[in-house]
Design an enzyme around this catalytic site. Structure first.
Site, PDB file in Angstrom:
ATOM      1  N   ILE A  11       0.856  -1.195   0.000  1.00  0.00           N
ATOM      2  CA  ILE A  11       0.000   0.000   0.000  1.00  0.00           C
ATOM      3  C   ILE A  11       0.889   1.242   0.000  1.00  0.00           C
ATOM      4  O   ILE A  11       1.707   1.425   0.911  1.00  0.00           O
ATOM      5  CB  ILE A  11      -0.916   0.025   1.248  1.00  0.00           C
ATOM      6  N   ASP A  64      10.045   8.378  -1.197  1.00  0.00           N
ATOM      7  CA  ASP A  64       9.244   9.389  -1.881  1.00  0.00           C
ATOM      8  C   ASP A  64       8.925   8.824  -3.261  1.00  0.00           C
ATOM      9  O   ASP A  64       9.822   8.595  -4.073  1.00  0.00           O
ATOM     10  CB  ASP A  64      10.045  10.699  -1.988  1.00  0.00           C
ATOM     11  N   ASN A  91      -2.206   4.209  -3.784  1.00  0.00           N
ATOM     12  CA  ASN A  91      -3.035   5.177  -3.068  1.00  0.00           C
ATOM     13  C   ASN A  91      -2.364   6.536  -2.863  1.00  0.00           C
ATOM     14  O   ASN A  91      -3.048   7.559  -2.800  1.00  0.00           O
ATOM     15  CB  ASN A  91      -3.416   4.554  -1.710  1.00  0.00           C
ATOM     16  N   TYR A 157      -5.003  18.551 -10.887  1.00  0.00           N
ATOM     17  CA  TYR A 157      -5.378  17.404 -10.059  1.00  0.00           C
ATOM     18  C   TYR A 157      -6.356  16.524 -10.839  1.00  0.00           C
ATOM     19  O   TYR A 157      -6.185  15.300 -10.901  1.00  0.00           O
ATOM     20  CB  TYR A 157      -5.988  17.853  -8.723  1.00  0.00           C
ATOM     21  N   LYS A 161      -6.005  12.541 -12.245  1.00  0.00           N
ATOM     22  CA  LYS A 161      -6.946  11.454 -11.947  1.00  0.00           C
ATOM     23  C   LYS A 161      -7.607  10.916 -13.231  1.00  0.00           C
ATOM     24  O   LYS A 161      -7.957   9.742 -13.299  1.00  0.00           O
ATOM     25  CB  LYS A 161      -7.973  11.905 -10.904  1.00  0.00           C
ATOM     26  N   VAL A 190     -14.029  12.571   0.840  1.00  0.00           N
ATOM     27  CA  VAL A 190     -13.641  11.735   1.984  1.00  0.00           C
ATOM     28  C   VAL A 190     -12.891  12.637   2.956  1.00  0.00           C
ATOM     29  O   VAL A 190     -11.945  13.326   2.542  1.00  0.00           O
ATOM     30  CB  VAL A 190     -12.662  10.615   1.568  1.00  0.00           C
TER      31      VAL A 190
HETATM   32  P1  NAP Z   1      -4.122  11.936   2.871  1.00  0.00           P
HETATM   33  O1  NAP Z   1      -4.793  11.656   4.154  1.00  0.00           O
HETATM   34  O2  NAP Z   1      -3.474  13.268   2.677  1.00  0.00           O
HETATM   35  O3  NAP Z   1      -3.054  10.775   2.574  1.00  0.00           O
HETATM   36  C1  NAP Z   1      -2.190  10.834   1.463  1.00  0.00           C
HETATM   37  C2  NAP Z   1      -1.100   9.787   1.601  1.00  0.00           C
HETATM   38  O4  NAP Z   1      -0.229   9.888   0.446  1.00  0.00           O
HETATM   39  C3  NAP Z   1      -0.235   9.997   2.826  1.00  0.00           C
HETATM   40  O5  NAP Z   1      -0.009   8.744   3.435  1.00  0.00           O
HETATM   41  C4  NAP Z   1       1.067  10.553   2.269  1.00  0.00           C
HETATM   42  O6  NAP Z   1       2.152  10.105   3.069  1.00  0.00           O
HETATM   43  C5  NAP Z   1       1.120   9.883   0.893  1.00  0.00           C
HETATM   44  N1  NAP Z   1       1.990  10.602  -0.030  1.00  0.00           N
HETATM   45  C6  NAP Z   1       1.831  11.859  -0.551  1.00  0.00           C
HETATM   46  N2  NAP Z   1       2.879  12.182  -1.310  1.00  0.00           N
HETATM   47  C7  NAP Z   1       3.727  11.105  -1.302  1.00  0.00           C
HETATM   48  C8  NAP Z   1       4.989  10.846  -1.887  1.00  0.00           C
HETATM   49  N3  NAP Z   1       5.603  11.753  -2.650  1.00  0.00           N
HETATM   50  N4  NAP Z   1       5.572   9.634  -1.663  1.00  0.00           N
HETATM   51  C9  NAP Z   1       4.963   8.713  -0.878  1.00  0.00           C
HETATM   52  N5  NAP Z   1       3.762   8.910  -0.291  1.00  0.00           N
HETATM   53  C10 NAP Z   1       3.168  10.098  -0.488  1.00  0.00           C
HETATM   54  O7  NAP Z   1      -5.158  11.796   1.641  1.00  0.00           O
HETATM   55  P2  NAP Z   1      -6.214  10.638   1.242  1.00  0.00           P
HETATM   56  O8  NAP Z   1      -7.526  11.287   1.133  1.00  0.00           O
HETATM   57  O9  NAP Z   1      -6.073   9.455   2.130  1.00  0.00           O
HETATM   58  O10 NAP Z   1      -5.731  10.330  -0.236  1.00  0.00           O
HETATM   59  C11 NAP Z   1      -5.380   9.041  -0.696  1.00  0.00           C
HETATM   60  C12 NAP Z   1      -5.723   8.937  -2.171  1.00  0.00           C
HETATM   61  O11 NAP Z   1      -7.128   9.075  -2.353  1.00  0.00           O
HETATM   62  C13 NAP Z   1      -5.073   9.999  -3.058  1.00  0.00           C
HETATM   63  O12 NAP Z   1      -4.615   9.388  -4.252  1.00  0.00           O
HETATM   64  C14 NAP Z   1      -6.211  10.961  -3.339  1.00  0.00           C
HETATM   65  O13 NAP Z   1      -6.037  11.642  -4.554  1.00  0.00           O
HETATM   66  C15 NAP Z   1      -7.384   9.997  -3.399  1.00  0.00           C
HETATM   67  N6  NAP Z   1      -8.686  10.629  -3.174  1.00  0.00           N
HETATM   68  C16 NAP Z   1      -8.977  11.308  -2.030  1.00  0.00           C
HETATM   69  C17 NAP Z   1     -10.227  11.913  -1.891  1.00  0.00           C
HETATM   70  C18 NAP Z   1     -10.609  12.695  -0.667  1.00  0.00           C
HETATM   71  O14 NAP Z   1     -11.623  13.398  -0.693  1.00  0.00           O
HETATM   72  N7  NAP Z   1      -9.866  12.595   0.442  1.00  0.00           N
HETATM   73  C19 NAP Z   1     -11.179  11.821  -2.919  1.00  0.00           C
HETATM   74  C20 NAP Z   1     -10.846  11.108  -4.069  1.00  0.00           C
HETATM   75  C21 NAP Z   1      -9.611  10.518  -4.182  1.00  0.00           C
HETATM   76  P3  NAP Z   1       3.460  10.967   3.480  1.00  0.00           P
HETATM   77  O15 NAP Z   1       3.047  12.412   3.509  1.00  0.00           O
HETATM   78  O16 NAP Z   1       3.850  10.408   4.806  1.00  0.00           O
HETATM   79  O17 NAP Z   1       4.458  10.644   2.423  1.00  0.00           O
END
Ligand code: NAP
Length: 257
Positions: A11, A64, A91, A157, A161, A190
């Site tokens: 993951i 990263d 993810n 963004y 996607k 979310v």
């Molecule tokens: P989140 O709480 O901000 O989590 C994002 C995760 O991505 C964190 O664990 C972060 O970990 C990791 N990440 C970011 N940049 C990274 C990098 N350069 N290398 C490795 N890891 C990285 O956001 P989330 O809502 O859970 O988002 C997860 C996915 O769902 C994303 O792809 C997002 O686009 C998608 N999504 C979210 C929503 C929403 O409304 N929340 C809706 C549709 C889709 P570190 O910062 O520790 O690296």
């Protein structure tokens, strides 16, 4: 049903939100986990919790995802048997800002493109060859409603996607004779750290995104991911689009005062 006991699940972005929730549901099924993110302390805390609660084995991979070197080095550092990943949950991802195309900062866009598209491609290219060799494996990509509809300020963004949507379809087509499953789970709103990251740490602004409605939780999304992963082997869930009850599209949401 596909039994997940002892399956190896990688993951990305497991240090928060949807990724961390996915780690929990796969751990509860007895899977072995490879957890990635940049924030090592978060991954350590989550690993300790999951090992204690479910007695599973976990490898942490701190890298990263934007760096091809880091991705390759981290994947190669895994013990040989752990390189046979059964399920890859792509993810890790983010949005930065909601500026209009003409006002947005190129450096922010580079980060979003590099994480959401290139990072996803880098790790998938490491994992996929072993899946093809074994003629078995499942790639689950986190898309978004933003990969289906473009809203004002969503620009790049949304573009990333839309790209994830195309990449999911491309892998599915290209590996069709290799018995690889590919799914895209596409959420609407979310509540995670997503909006806090998007608004550069402004928690007030982030809270406002979900004001007056009940957003999805990371656990709701993990549930959909688990559904994809646990179908019988002859079934491929291609796409799941899920939104809060109060959200009909990227444009329509009903909010209570
Ligand atoms: P989140 O709480 O901000 O989590 C994002 C995760 O991505 C964190 O664990 C972060 O970990 C990791 N990440 C970011 N940049 C990274 C990098 N350069 N290398 C490795 N890891 C990285 O956001 P989330 O809502 O859970 O988002 C997860 C996915 O769902 C994303 O792809 C997002 O686009 C998608 N999504 C979210 C929503 C929403 O409304 N929340 C809706 C549709 C889709 P570190 O910062 O520790 O690296």
């Amino acid at each position: 049903m596909t039994d997940l006991k002892n399956k190896i699940v990688l993951i990305t972005g497991a240090s928060a939100g949807i990724g961390a929730a996915c780690a929990n549901v796969f751990a509860a099924q007895g899977a072995k986990l490879i957890l990635n993110a940049r924030r090592e302390t978060r991954i350590d805390e989550l690993s300790d919790q999951l090992k204690k609660e479910f007695g599973i084995e976990i490898q942490k991979l701190i890298f990263d995802i934007r760096s091809l070197d880091q991705v390759k080095q981290a994947f190669n550092s895994l013990p040989e048997e752990w390189k046979n990943v059964d399920i890859l949950v792509n993810n890790a991802g983010l949005a930065i800002g909601t500026d209009k195309f003409q006002d947005a900062d190129l450096a922010d866009w580079e980060q979003v493109l590099d994480t959401n598209i290139k990072g996803l491609i880098y790790i998938t290219k490491e994992v996929l060859p072993n899946m093809i060799k074994r003629e078995s494996g499942h790639i689950i990509n986190l898309g978004s409603i933003a990969g289906r509809e473009v809203y004002i300020g969503g620009n790049i963004y949304c573009a990333t996607k839309f790209a994830v949507n195309a990449i999911s379809k491309a892998i599915r087509a290209d590996t069709l004779d290799k018995k690889i499953r590919v799914s895209s789970v596409d959420p609407g709103m979310v509540e995670t750290e997503f909006s806090i990251v998007r608004f550069r740490g402004d928690e007030e602004k982030a809270k406002n995104v979900y004001k007056g409605l009940q957003p999805l939780t990371p656990e709701d999304i993990a549930d959909a991911v688990l559904f994809c992963a646990t179908r019988p082997p002859h079934v491929n869930i291609n796409e799941i689009l899920l939104t809060p009850l109060a959200q009909a599209s990227a444009f329509y949401a009903v909010r209570e005062e």
